[in-house]
Design a protein around this motif. Structure first.
Motif, PDB file in Angstrom:
ATOM      1  N   TYR A 138      -7.973   4.078   9.046  1.00 32.29           N
ATOM      2  CA  TYR A 138      -8.673   3.453   7.932  1.00 32.29           C
ATOM      3  C   TYR A 138      -7.930   3.661   6.614  1.00 32.29           C
ATOM      4  O   TYR A 138      -7.872   2.763   5.769  1.00 32.29           O
ATOM      5  N   GLY A 139      -7.342   4.848   6.452  1.00 34.97           N
ATOM      6  CA  GLY A 139      -6.587   5.131   5.230  1.00 34.97           C
ATOM      7  C   GLY A 139      -5.361   4.246   5.085  1.00 34.97           C
ATOM      8  O   GLY A 139      -5.082   3.716   4.005  1.00 34.97           O
ATOM      9  N   CYS A 140      -4.624   4.063   6.172  1.00 35.95           N
ATOM     10  CA  CYS A 140      -3.431   3.209   6.123  1.00 35.95           C
ATOM     11  C   CYS A 140      -3.801   1.740   5.969  1.00 35.95           C
ATOM     12  O   CYS A 140      -3.072   0.980   5.327  1.00 35.95           O
ATOM     13  N   ALA A 141      -4.935   1.320   6.534  1.00 36.59           N
ATOM     14  CA  ALA A 141      -5.388  -0.057   6.330  1.00 36.59           C
ATOM     15  C   ALA A 141      -5.700  -0.282   4.849  1.00 36.59           C
ATOM     16  O   ALA A 141      -5.336  -1.322   4.272  1.00 36.59           O
ATOM     17  N   TYR A 142      -6.346   0.686   4.233  1.00 38.69           N
ATOM     18  CA  TYR A 142      -6.643   0.588   2.805  1.00 38.69           C
ATOM     19  C   TYR A 142      -5.348   0.589   1.996  1.00 38.69           C
ATOM     20  O   TYR A 142      -5.179  -0.230   1.080  1.00 38.69           O
ATOM     21  N   LEU A 143      -4.432   1.506   2.340  1.00 35.69           N
ATOM     22  CA  LEU A 143      -3.154   1.588   1.637  1.00 35.69           C
ATOM     23  C   LEU A 143      -2.392   0.277   1.737  1.00 35.69           C
ATOM     24  O   LEU A 143      -1.835  -0.209   0.747  1.00 35.69           O
ATOM     25  N   ARG A 144      -2.378  -0.315   2.917  1.00 42.48           N
ATOM     26  CA  ARG A 144      -1.669  -1.586   3.118  1.00 42.48           C
ATOM     27  C   ARG A 144      -2.260  -2.677   2.230  1.00 42.48           C
ATOM     28  O   ARG A 144      -1.530  -3.440   1.591  1.00 42.48           O
ATOM     29  N   GLY A 145      -3.578  -2.752   2.180  1.00 46.17           N
ATOM     30  CA  GLY A 145      -4.217  -3.744   1.311  1.00 46.17           C
ATOM     31  C   GLY A 145      -3.908  -3.510  -0.153  1.00 46.17           C
ATOM     32  O   GLY A 145      -3.636  -4.454  -0.905  1.00 46.17           O
ATOM     33  N   TRP A 146      -3.942  -2.256  -0.558  1.00 44.54           N
ATOM     34  CA  TRP A 146      -3.646  -1.916  -1.948  1.00 44.54           C
ATOM     35  C   TRP A 146      -2.200  -2.267  -2.290  1.00 44.54           C
ATOM     36  O   TRP A 146      -1.917  -2.855  -3.344  1.00 44.54           O
ATOM     37  N   LEU A 147      -1.273  -1.897  -1.397  1.00 42.33           N
ATOM     38  CA  LEU A 147       0.140  -2.228  -1.626  1.00 42.33           C
ATOM     39  C   LEU A 147       0.357  -3.738  -1.671  1.00 42.33           C
ATOM     40  O   LEU A 147       1.131  -4.231  -2.501  1.00 42.33           O
ATOM     41  N   ALA A 148      -0.305  -4.459  -0.784  1.00 45.57           N
ATOM     42  CA  ALA A 148      -0.163  -5.919  -0.756  1.00 45.57           C
ATOM     43  C   ALA A 148      -0.613  -6.533  -2.083  1.00 45.57           C
ATOM     44  O   ALA A 148       0.017  -7.468  -2.586  1.00 45.57           O
ATOM     45  N   SER A 149      -1.683  -5.991  -2.658  1.00 46.01           N
ATOM     46  CA  SER A 149      -2.141  -6.518  -3.943  1.00 46.01           C
ATOM     47  C   SER A 149      -1.174  -6.147  -5.073  1.00 46.01           C
ATOM     48  O   SER A 149      -0.962  -6.920  -5.984  1.00 46.01           O
ATOM     49  N   ARG A 150      -0.562  -4.990  -4.988  1.00 42.33           N
ATOM     50  CA  ARG A 150       0.408  -4.570  -6.006  1.00 42.33           C
ATOM     51  C   ARG A 150       1.707  -5.360  -5.921  1.00 42.33           C
ATOM     52  O   ARG A 150       2.312  -5.692  -6.924  1.00 42.33           O
ATOM     53  N   PHE A 151       2.163  -5.590  -4.676  1.00 40.80           N
ATOM     54  CA  PHE A 151       3.421  -6.306  -4.463  1.00 40.80           C
ATOM     55  C   PHE A 151       3.238  -7.823  -4.445  1.00 40.80           C
ATOM     56  O   PHE A 151       4.218  -8.555  -4.415  1.00 40.80           O
ATOM     57  N   ASP A 152       2.002  -8.289  -4.415  1.00 41.67           N
ATOM     58  CA  ASP A 152       1.703  -9.708  -4.204  1.00 41.67           C
ATOM     59  C   ASP A 152       2.348 -10.215  -2.913  1.00 41.67           C
ATOM     60  O   ASP A 152       2.781 -11.363  -2.832  1.00 41.67           O
ATOM     61  N   SER A 153       2.435  -9.329  -1.924  1.00 38.11           N
ATOM     62  CA  SER A 153       3.068  -9.694  -0.661  1.00 38.11           C
ATOM     63  C   SER A 153       2.643  -8.713   0.431  1.00 38.11           C
ATOM     64  O   SER A 153       2.927  -7.515   0.338  1.00 38.11           O
ATOM     65  N   ASP A 154       2.001  -9.248   1.467  1.00 41.72           N
ATOM     66  CA  ASP A 154       1.656  -8.388   2.593  1.00 41.72           C
ATOM     67  C   ASP A 154       2.907  -7.953   3.351  1.00 41.72           C
ATOM     68  O   ASP A 154       2.967  -6.856   3.877  1.00 41.72           O
ATOM     69  N   PHE A 155       3.925  -8.812   3.378  1.00 44.03           N
ATOM     70  CA  PHE A 155       5.159  -8.479   4.085  1.00 44.03           C
ATOM     71  C   PHE A 155       5.834  -7.265   3.450  1.00 44.03           C
ATOM     72  O   PHE A 155       6.269  -6.345   4.146  1.00 44.03           O
ATOM     73  N   LYS A 156       5.917  -7.225   2.132  1.00 44.53           N
ATOM     74  CA  LYS A 156       6.511  -6.067   1.440  1.00 44.53           C
ATOM     75  C   LYS A 156       5.672  -4.814   1.679  1.00 44.53           C
ATOM     76  O   LYS A 156       6.202  -3.721   1.856  1.00 44.53           O
ATOM     77  N   ALA A 157       4.359  -4.987   1.687  1.00 43.17           N
ATOM     78  CA  ALA A 157       3.476  -3.851   1.969  1.00 43.17           C
ATOM     79  C   ALA A 157       3.697  -3.345   3.387  1.00 43.17           C
ATOM     80  O   ALA A 157       3.723  -2.132   3.629  1.00 43.17           O
ATOM     81  N   ALA A 158       3.878  -4.262   4.330  1.00 42.51           N
ATOM     82  CA  ALA A 158       4.116  -3.890   5.724  1.00 42.51           C
ATOM     83  C   ALA A 158       5.428  -3.134   5.868  1.00 42.51           C
ATOM     84  O   ALA A 158       5.513  -2.144   6.612  1.00 42.51           O
ATOM     85  N   LEU A 159       6.458  -3.570   5.158  1.00 45.62           N
ATOM     86  CA  LEU A 159       7.741  -2.867   5.220  1.00 45.62           C
ATOM     87  C   LEU A 159       7.638  -1.462   4.625  1.00 45.62           C
ATOM     88  O   LEU A 159       8.234  -0.513   5.146  1.00 45.62           O
ATOM     89  N   THR A 160       6.873  -1.335   3.569  1.00 46.24           N
ATOM     90  CA  THR A 160       6.647  -0.011   2.978  1.00 46.24           C
ATOM     91  C   THR A 160       5.899   0.880   3.951  1.00 46.24           C
ATOM     92  O   THR A 160       6.230   2.054   4.121  1.00 46.24           O
ATOM     93  N   GLU A 161       4.917   0.302   4.621  1.00 37.26           N
ATOM     94  CA  GLU A 161       4.163   1.059   5.625  1.00 37.26           C
ATOM     95  C   GLU A 161       5.063   1.433   6.803  1.00 37.26           C
ATOM     96  O   GLU A 161       4.947   2.539   7.342  1.00 37.26           O
ATOM     97  N   ASP A 162       5.980   0.552   7.193  1.00 37.97           N
ATOM     98  CA  ASP A 162       6.950   0.873   8.237  1.00 37.97           C
ATOM     99  C   ASP A 162       7.773   2.105   7.840  1.00 37.97           C
ATOM    100  O   ASP A 162       8.000   3.002   8.656  1.00 37.97           O
TER     101      ASP A 162
END
Length: 148
Positions: free
Chosen positions: A109-133
């Motif tokens: 749940y924490g990483c799902a939240y982090l991914r959403g937060w990063l996606a909103s900051r980066f304006d890109s889910d792909f960039k958020a996914a790479l950061t999560e990777d």
């Protein structure tokens, strides 16, 4: 320290289901066979490492596909709980396995939240996914090198 390591590995399993377990296996195979307790020594063998590494690699690709289901759905959550419990048990037995499960539950749940937060900051889910990777790969390595 083993319980803390297992909890952190579980937490990071919330980012990618198979990455921490594959890295535990690879760490035991290539760097430190003494990392694993006797009943889980098989994880430090080639025949265990290769499928885990392949699954971890496929997950890195699959996570970015539009039809990939949410990690919080039953199947994804159960897979994370099992993967983290095996990683925890491999490095320390029953209590670390339980710590891994708790970490995976929080990390999912924490990483799902982090991914959403990063996606909103980066304006890109792909960039958020790479950061999560990057977190899913470097985090377990740091735990294995610094704590285990």
């Amino acid at each position: 320290m083993t319980i803390l390591a297992a909890f952190l590995l579980g937490l990071l399993t919330g980012a990618r289901t198979f990455m921490a377990l594959a890295l535990v296996s690879g760490y035991a195979l290539f760097l430190s066979p003494d990392t694993l307790i006797a009943p889980f020594a098989w994880l430090g063998e080639w025949w265990a490492f290769l499928p885990l590494a392949i699954l971890a690699g496929l997950e890195l690709w699959g996570d970015k596909q539009p039809r990939t289901p949410s990690r919080t759905q039953t199947g994804g959550l159960l897979a994370r709980l099992i993967s983290a419990s095996v990683a925890g048990a491999a490095i320390g037995g029953l209590l670390p396995a339980m710590a891994g499960i708790l970490g995976a539950a929080a990390g999912t749940y924490g990483c799902a939240y982090l991914r959403g937060w990063l996606a909103s900051r980066f304006d890109s889910d792909f960039k958020a996914a790479l950061t999560e990777d990057a977190l899913a790969i470097t985090g377990p390595l740091a735990v294995l090198v610094l704590i285990v």
